[in-house]
Design a protein around this motif. Sequence first.
Motif, short mmCIF file in Angstrom:
data_model
loop_
_atom_site.label_atom_id
_atom_site.label_comp_id
_atom_site.label_asym_id
_atom_site.label_seq_id
_atom_site.Cartn_x
_atom_site.Cartn_y
_atom_site.Cartn_z
N THR A 165 31.88 51.86 8.16
CA THR A 165 31.81 50.62 7.38
C THR A 165 32.12 49.41 8.24
O THR A 165 31.46 48.36 8.13
N ALA A 197 27.29 50.95 -6.66
CA ALA A 197 26.60 51.11 -5.38
C ALA A 197 25.09 51.27 -5.58
O ALA A 197 24.28 50.64 -4.89
N GLY A 250 28.13 47.22 -4.66
CA GLY A 250 26.68 47.12 -4.75
C GLY A 250 26.17 45.87 -5.42
O GLY A 250 25.13 45.33 -5.04
N LYS A 287 23.03 49.39 2.98
CA LYS A 287 23.66 49.79 1.72
C LYS A 287 23.53 51.31 1.49
O LYS A 287 24.46 51.93 0.98
N SER A 305 27.10 53.13 1.42
CA SER A 305 27.47 53.73 0.13
C SER A 305 27.60 55.24 0.24
O SER A 305 28.56 55.83 -0.28
N SER A 333 31.46 49.87 0.21
CA SER A 333 30.28 49.76 -0.64
C SER A 333 30.38 50.74 -1.81
O SER A 333 29.66 51.74 -1.88
N VAL A 334 31.30 50.45 -2.71
CA VAL A 334 31.52 51.27 -3.91
C VAL A 334 31.65 50.34 -5.10
O VAL A 334 31.85 49.14 -4.95
#
Length: 564
Positions: free
Chosen positions: A279, A336, A293, A317, A321, A130-131
């Motif tokens: 993750t 993110a 994101g 999230k 993140s 999540s980047v």
Amino acid sequence: MTHVQAIKKTLRRQLAAPTTTLAICLLGLVGGIAAALLIVVFRFAIEQGAYLVGNFSHWQQPLDNFTRFALPIAAALLIFLLFSLSRSRRVRMGIPYVIHRMKQHYGMLPWRSTVNQFLGGIIALVAGFSVGREGPAVHLGAAASTWVGYHVDTPKNAIRTLAACGIAAAIAASFNTPIAAMILVMEVVLREYKVHIFIPVMLAAVAGSLITEQIFGPASELAMLSSTEVPNIQLPWVVALGVILGISGVIFKQLMLDVMNTVKDMSLLTRLLFAAFITALLALIIPTSLGPGLTAIQQVLQHQAELSILFTLLLAKLVASAIALGMGIPGGLIGAVFGIGAVVAALFTTIVNQLQLEQLLQYDTYILLGMAGILAACIHAPMAALLAIVELSRSVEIIIPAMLVIVPAYLISSQLFNSKSIFIAQLDAQDLPYQIPPVQVALQKTGVENMMETEFKLLLEPTQNELLDVLEKSSNQSVIVMNVDEDNQPVYRLVTYDIGAGDSPSLNYMPINGLKVTSTLAEVWDELSGARRGAVYIYDQEQGEPCGIVTWETVRKALQRELS
């Protein structure tokens, strides 16, 4: 001197001046094109990598359980192997590291960190961490543009401008947002507005945008969102959303910084595997937590008004993140927080609409506002946040409500909670200096070739009578004497009359050090500020003879002029 060398010297002298010249505009354009082309390759590699792992829908259709769990762990091992092979002592990359290098090293980036950022960013984004991709884009853009400048022997003050051009072109090539790219460079990376930098940065941003349009098409990544005009009666709700976004931004920043501080003493492998395991677990429980994101926006649109799903997505999230970014996964933060802001805005809109208002809040518009507000709260760049959302949405109707959401979000973050920009907080956590004295800031803008004295006298081991004769005839010229030391190395000294010697012809010899012709006045200041007198000689080639001289008085006058 050949014709080519003469042209090169003329261009270099133009680049040494802190003004907008044709030379810096052309070089900035070339650097911007190089940066944009590198980002095109980066984006293609991410897309092809996604297809290779079976991700044909940009994380909208969940993969099978084994693939979802195995991908992040395999990616973490690959990233560790990459960093180990590059023999990097410390893994530092992304926007905070670029800010540090801009302040301390004129924007020049080590090749190892650039390779790590390129390959590591591809692996992380393909694996679904999540980047965002803007962090790698900034790093790669600066590296590509400064590489161009370095290989044409550009002065360091112009290298800094080239780094800014590369960043702007890279962001424009990533998201097709040239105006926001320019402002982000000035507001976040350089942290100053200067016309002589702004013009070449503008050219580079245009080049980046045109290149990405030709290759990927003109469509925006947020084309699925269509904003509408917000009625005046709803403006208080916009302000309320800004307050909530400011608090959300502070929570995310603190969560991410807590992760950074907790794991800072862990080994790199442990941190990467821990981030991958969290993750992977989230991917099994909440498949929509995978991906950058911006993919969260698709999920928000598919599950409008479903509070339980939206709330679960928000928690996923936030955790995914903060864990990925805090533990060193090579990706960006802006993408993110865009996703987090979109989910917060969707929750807010759903709850408010359940109050049975006369005019329901429009989902697409408030999702865009959520992205703008949380970006301003996190990176403390309100103008960049505003222009980014205007360009991404292709809508001018959103300007007024975006301003009204950005102001409270920024003030809540910066004033009520006294929270720093996330990039500055990251630099503090990593002990990377990003502040330099105002004197250095002022003098870094001018190259020595713009100020050096070229009409000096150079004498090779003269007798005292020869030296006195030259001094008498050279009233306004500096006189340098060269001798050879016991190691057969040249030693240069500045020679002047000793004023306190009375009528006798006493001479004062002051040893002087050399600086390369690509240096800036800031480096002359470092050499001479201790004694507050003297000079340095300037050379073009290593072990070459002086081609100029810069005295303390020259630096002092330049500083007065710059600070006035």
